[in-house]
Design a protein around this motif. Structure first.
Motif, PDB file in Angstrom:
ATOM      1  N   THR A  36       0.794  -1.278  -0.102  1.00 16.30           N
ATOM      2  CA  THR A  36      -0.126  -0.235  -0.128  1.00 16.30           C
ATOM      3  C   THR A  36       0.730   1.245  -0.078  1.00 16.30           C
ATOM      4  OG1 THR A  36      -1.901   0.940   1.089  1.00 16.30           O
ATOM      5  CG2 THR A  36      -0.272   0.200   2.432  1.00 16.30           C
ATOM      6  N   TRP A  40      -2.202   6.474  -1.594  1.00 15.99           N
ATOM      7  CA  TRP A  40      -3.659   5.452  -1.661  1.00 15.99           C
ATOM      8  C   TRP A  40      -4.432   5.735  -0.499  1.00 15.99           C
ATOM      9  CZ3 TRP A  40      -6.949   2.176   0.149  1.00 15.99           C
ATOM     10  CH2 TRP A  40      -7.682   1.432  -0.750  1.00 15.99           C
ATOM     11  N   ARG A  44      -8.114   7.609  -0.477  1.00 15.18           N
ATOM     12  CA  ARG A  44      -9.274   6.748  -0.370  1.00 15.18           C
ATOM     13  C   ARG A  44      -9.932   7.036   0.869  1.00 15.18           C
ATOM     14  NH1 ARG A  44     -10.169   3.189  -5.016  1.00 15.18           N
ATOM     15  NH2 ARG A  44      -8.703   3.897  -6.506  1.00 15.18           N
ATOM     16  N   CYS A 115     -19.894   0.396  15.388  1.00 18.67           N
ATOM     17  CA  CYS A 115     -19.378   2.005  15.303  1.00 18.67           C
ATOM     18  C   CYS A 115     -20.605   2.758  15.534  1.00 18.67           C
ATOM     19  CB  CYS A 115     -18.471   2.261  14.178  1.00 18.67           C
ATOM     20  SG  CYS A 115     -17.424   0.913  13.679  1.00 18.67           S
ATOM     21  N   ARG A 153      -4.524  -5.564   3.428  1.00 16.50           N
ATOM     22  CA  ARG A 153      -4.537  -4.114   2.878  1.00 16.50           C
ATOM     23  C   ARG A 153      -5.746  -3.523   2.787  1.00 16.50           C
ATOM     24  NH1 ARG A 153      -2.627  -3.318  -3.192  1.00 16.50           N
ATOM     25  NH2 ARG A 153      -4.133  -4.377  -4.277  1.00 16.50           N
ATOM     26  N   MET A 202     -14.702  -7.821   5.427  1.00 21.10           N
ATOM     27  CA  MET A 202     -15.494  -6.452   4.881  1.00 21.10           C
ATOM     28  C   MET A 202     -15.383  -6.649   3.512  1.00 21.10           C
ATOM     29  SD  MET A 202     -14.528  -2.296   5.675  1.00 21.10           S
ATOM     30  CE  MET A 202     -13.346  -2.323   4.596  1.00 21.10           C
ATOM     31  N   GLY A 204     -15.785  -3.696   1.030  1.00 15.52           N
ATOM     32  CA  GLY A 204     -15.729  -2.288   1.481  1.00 15.52           C
ATOM     33  C   GLY A 204     -16.530  -1.498   0.648  1.00 15.52           C
ATOM     34  N   GLN A 205     -16.591  -1.886  -0.724  1.00 16.06           N
ATOM     35  CA  GLN A 205     -17.532  -0.848  -1.547  1.00 16.06           C
ATOM     36  C   GLN A 205     -18.961  -0.798  -0.978  1.00 16.06           C
ATOM     37  OE1 GLN A 205     -16.925  -1.564  -5.763  1.00 16.06           O
ATOM     38  NE2 GLN A 205     -14.919  -0.629  -5.718  1.00 16.06           N
ATOM     39  N   HIS A 239     -19.651   9.680  12.379  1.00 14.81           N
ATOM     40  CA  HIS A 239     -18.420   8.417  12.722  1.00 14.81           C
ATOM     41  C   HIS A 239     -17.281   8.672  11.851  1.00 14.81           C
ATOM     42  CE1 HIS A 239     -16.570   4.765  13.257  1.00 14.81           C
ATOM     43  NE2 HIS A 239     -17.175   4.307  12.001  1.00 14.81           N
ATOM     44  N   ALA A 241     -15.104   7.037   9.671  1.00 13.30           N
ATOM     45  CA  ALA A 241     -14.796   5.725   9.048  1.00 13.30           C
ATOM     46  C   ALA A 241     -14.031   6.079   7.869  1.00 13.30           C
ATOM     47  CB  ALA A 241     -15.861   5.021   8.695  1.00 13.30           C
ATOM     48  N   ASN A 242     -14.432   7.381   6.966  1.00  4.82           N
ATOM     49  CA  ASN A 242     -13.644   7.568   5.699  1.00  4.82           C
ATOM     50  C   ASN A 242     -14.247   8.995   5.436  1.00  4.82           C
ATOM     51  OD1 ASN A 242     -13.244   7.780   2.842  1.00  4.82           O
ATOM     52  ND2 ASN A 242     -13.481   5.637   2.798  1.00  4.82           N
ATOM     53  N   ARG A 244     -14.519  10.401   2.812  1.00  6.90           N
ATOM     54  CA  ARG A 244     -15.235  10.321   1.649  1.00  6.90           C
ATOM     55  C   ARG A 244     -16.655  10.117   1.885  1.00  6.90           C
ATOM     56  NH1 ARG A 244     -13.759   6.802  -2.830  1.00  6.90           N
ATOM     57  NH2 ARG A 244     -12.905   5.441  -1.194  1.00  6.90           N
ATOM     58  N   ASN A 269     -10.243   5.024  12.346  1.00 10.18           N
ATOM     59  CA  ASN A 269     -11.570   4.682  12.492  1.00 10.18           C
ATOM     60  C   ASN A 269     -11.294   3.967  14.100  1.00 10.18           C
ATOM     61  OD1 ASN A 269     -14.127   3.267  12.907  1.00 10.18           O
ATOM     62  ND2 ASN A 269     -14.531   2.551  11.065  1.00 10.18           N
ATOM     63  N   PHE A 299     -22.538   5.038  12.022  1.00  7.43           N
ATOM     64  CA  PHE A 299     -23.019   3.842  11.579  1.00  7.43           C
ATOM     65  C   PHE A 299     -22.126   2.723  11.452  1.00  7.43           C
ATOM     66  CE2 PHE A 299     -19.995   3.051   8.159  1.00  7.43           C
ATOM     67  CZ  PHE A 299     -19.444   4.107   8.054  1.00  7.43           C
TER      68      PHE A 299
HETATM   69  N1  COA Z   1      -3.325   0.198  -0.998  1.00  9.27           N
HETATM   70  C1  COA Z   1      -3.369   0.122  -2.276  1.00  9.27           C
HETATM   71  N2  COA Z   1      -4.138  -0.454  -2.787  1.00  9.27           N
HETATM   72  C2  COA Z   1      -5.293  -0.957  -2.359  1.00  9.27           C
HETATM   73  C3  COA Z   1      -5.638  -0.923  -1.052  1.00  9.27           C
HETATM   74  C4  COA Z   1      -4.349  -0.419  -0.262  1.00  9.27           C
HETATM   75  N3  COA Z   1      -4.808  -0.412   1.067  1.00  9.27           N
HETATM   76  N4  COA Z   1      -6.736  -1.679  -0.585  1.00  9.27           N
HETATM   77  C5  COA Z   1      -7.270  -1.881  -1.883  1.00  9.27           C
HETATM   78  N5  COA Z   1      -6.673  -1.410  -2.893  1.00  9.27           N
HETATM   79  C6  COA Z   1      -6.604  -1.806  -4.264  1.00  9.27           C
HETATM   80  C7  COA Z   1      -7.655  -2.603  -4.670  1.00  9.27           C
HETATM   81  O1  COA Z   1      -7.155  -4.223  -4.746  1.00  9.27           O
HETATM   82  C8  COA Z   1      -8.248  -2.493  -5.999  1.00  9.27           C
HETATM   83  O2  COA Z   1      -7.342  -2.745  -6.946  1.00  9.27           O
HETATM   84  P1  COA Z   1      -7.587  -3.111  -8.492  1.00  9.27           P
HETATM   85  O3  COA Z   1      -8.732  -1.916  -8.885  1.00  9.27           O
HETATM   86  O4  COA Z   1      -6.535  -3.415  -9.086  1.00  9.27           O
HETATM   87  O5  COA Z   1      -8.837  -4.274  -8.543  1.00  9.27           O
HETATM   88  C9  COA Z   1      -8.208  -0.664  -5.912  1.00  9.27           C
HETATM   89  O6  COA Z   1      -7.229  -0.446  -4.803  1.00  9.27           O
HETATM   90  C10 COA Z   1      -9.684  -0.006  -5.576  1.00  9.27           C
HETATM   91  O7  COA Z   1     -10.149  -0.956  -4.433  1.00  9.27           O
HETATM   92  P2  COA Z   1     -11.484  -0.620  -3.994  1.00  9.27           P
HETATM   93  O8  COA Z   1     -11.767  -1.513  -2.810  1.00  9.27           O
HETATM   94  O9  COA Z   1     -12.442  -0.409  -5.040  1.00  9.27           O
HETATM   95  O10 COA Z   1     -11.216   0.797  -3.092  1.00  9.27           O
HETATM   96  P3  COA Z   1     -12.246   1.591  -2.754  1.00  9.27           P
HETATM   97  O11 COA Z   1     -12.148   3.071  -3.316  1.00  9.27           O
HETATM   98  O12 COA Z   1     -13.546   1.206  -2.654  1.00  9.27           O
HETATM   99  O13 COA Z   1     -11.497   2.181  -1.226  1.00  9.27           O
HETATM  100  C11 COA Z   1     -12.137   1.418   0.757  1.00  9.27           C
HETATM  101  C12 COA Z   1     -11.618   1.017  -0.132  1.00  9.27           C
HETATM  102  C13 COA Z   1     -12.013   0.066   1.888  1.00  9.27           C
HETATM  103  C14 COA Z   1     -11.007   2.768   1.574  1.00  9.27           C
HETATM  104  C15 COA Z   1     -13.490   2.102   0.818  1.00  9.27           C
HETATM  105  O14 COA Z   1     -14.465   1.134   0.109  1.00  9.27           O
HETATM  106  C16 COA Z   1     -14.299   2.240   2.266  1.00  9.27           C
HETATM  107  O15 COA Z   1     -13.910   3.031   3.087  1.00  9.27           O
HETATM  108  N6  COA Z   1     -15.489   1.341   2.347  1.00  9.27           N
HETATM  109  C17 COA Z   1     -16.010   1.591   3.717  1.00  9.27           C
HETATM  110  C18 COA Z   1     -15.366   0.896   4.853  1.00  9.27           C
HETATM  111  C19 COA Z   1     -15.804   1.295   6.160  1.00  9.27           C
HETATM  112  O16 COA Z   1     -16.099   2.304   6.505  1.00  9.27           O
HETATM  113  N7  COA Z   1     -15.643   0.479   7.164  1.00  9.27           N
HETATM  114  C20 COA Z   1     -15.964   0.523   8.494  1.00  9.27           C
HETATM  115  C21 COA Z   1     -17.482   0.463   8.636  1.00  9.27           C
HETATM  116  S1  COA Z   1     -17.676   1.170  10.162  1.00  9.27           S
END
Ligand code: COA
Length: 317
Positions: A36, A40, A44, A115, A153, A202, A204-205, A239, A241-242, A244, A269, A299
């Motif tokens: 990672t 990134w 994100r 959370c 990751r 999780m 994630g999306q 909360h 979490a992100n 975005r 988080n 949430f």
């Molecule tokens: N570093 C680099 N690349 C990473 C990575 C990391 N830590 N984690 C994932 N990737 C890669 C993936 O493998 C994917 O690669 P690909 O396009 O080659 O397949 C790419 O990055 C995009 O992954 P994606 O899962 O689509 O990213 P995203 O924009 O959805 O972001 C999260 C991922 C987890 C940050 C986001 O989905 C999120 O925050 N979701 C909510 C999670 C949350 O809030 N949980 C707690 C709730 S209380």
């Protein structure tokens, strides 16, 4: 969820406290152990670094003690302790252990709504006040690093440890709680889960997509019950979490993100702790004055959602 009955006995927050482990883990340090990068993670999630370490009971004692001191209360005056955590040190009795270490003489129980837990606990505490309790200590603490898969990751950059606490005290006039909503949709449990003794799994999306929807839905219900419009909200405490997710929820609520309390860049988080940590930061940086309207909204796994509208300092008469 029902609206608050007219004449229900209310409360105000009279003290707060926070606790974070000393150890800071930066994104670059994570990138040294997994595939990672700082770029990134920041792009994100908005996270730059997080705190790792401590125990749920130990962090709770620290934040709880500060909240009692700020409220100027002897421990014996607390009528109940509600501890929100999804990462207990023990199967049961975590709140009781904190009660013992803080020299409280009162009932103490754990709440677990992931959370969303701090807002669940805060609303529960107001219910105790409505039924006669005068002073309630509410603590939100999580040590998510202990249930994080440090080889994954997709989750490891997100989760961290911390604690936040508030004391609420009954008041004669109108209290601070104007509206609340507690929500859950167990059909979404599989998208964010941890087996007992296991680590966080999780989608994630999917969590992202639903999180925005349920935060907005819950926040709108609380504002409706409170008779409050988004433009009247001085501070959203979401909360953490992100960034975005916070941005998307604020956009849909029609509240500029400049009015949100954000600490995710330095905390990650921290689950139950994230809302009290963000609220304490806003209070300590002078962003809240008496009479201001705060919207707390969380949430989490379950999936759960919870929100409430508070008028800081209680009713303005
Ligand atoms: N570093 C680099 N690349 C990473 C990575 C990391 N830590 N984690 C994932 N990737 C890669 C993936 O493998 C994917 O690669 P690909 O396009 O080659 O397949 C790419 O990055 C995009 O992954 P994606 O899962 O689509 O990213 P995203 O924009 O959805 O972001 C999260 C991922 C987890 C940050 C986001 O989905 C999120 O925050 N979701 C909510 C999670 C949350 O809030 N949980 C707690 C709730 S209380």
């Amino acid at each position: 969820m029902p609206a608050i009955r007219p004449g229900a006995r209310g409360a105000v927050i009279s003290g707060w406290g926070t606790a974070l482990p000393e150890k800071i883990v930066t994104n670059d340090e994570l990138a040294a152990t997994m595939d990672t990068s700082d770029e990134w993670i920041q792009a994100r999630t908005g996270i730059k670094e997080r705190r790792i370490g401590g125990t749920t009971i130990g962090l709770s004692v620290d934040s709880g003690r500060q909240a009692l001191e700020m409220a100027g209360l002897e421990p014996s005056r607390i009528d109940a302790l509600v501890l929100s955590t999804t990462t207990p040190d023990w199967q049961w009795g975590n709140a009781a252990a904190v009660q013992n270490e803080l020299d409280l003489f009162c009932g103490a129980f754990d709440v677990n709504a992931a959370c969303s837990g701090f807002v669940y606990a805060l609303v529960t505490a107001h219910g105790l006040v409505a039924m006669g309790a005068d002073r309630v200590l509410v603590i939100g603490t999580d040590t998510l690093s202990r249930i994080t898969d440090w080889d994954d990751r997709a989750t490891a950059p997100l989760f961290a440890d911390g604690s936040g606490a508030v004391v609420i005290e009954s008041v004669d006039g109108p209290g601070q709680l104007l509206g609340w909503d507690l929500d859950a949709d167990g059909s979404a449990l599989p998208i964010l889960q941890a087996d007992v003794g296991g680590t966080i799994k999780m989608e994630g999306q999917e969590v992202f997509r639903r999180a925005v929807r349920i935060m907005v839905d819950s926040a709108e219900k609380s504002m409706l019950h409170a008779g409050v419009h988004p433009e009247e909200v001085k501070l959203v405490v979401p909360h953490q979490a992100n960034i975005r997710i916070i941005q998307a929820a604020c956009d849909r609520l029609g509240i500029p993100i400049e009015r949100a309390a954000v600490v995710i860049d330095t905390t990650g988080n921290t689950s139950s702790a994230s809302i009290p940590l963000a609220m304490a930061d806003a209070l300590e940086t002078g962003r809240v004055q008496n009479g201001d309207l705060l919207l707390l909204v969380g949430f989490g796994g379950g999936m759960t959602a919870a929100s409430c509208v508070l008028r800081w300092g209680g009713g303005v008469e």
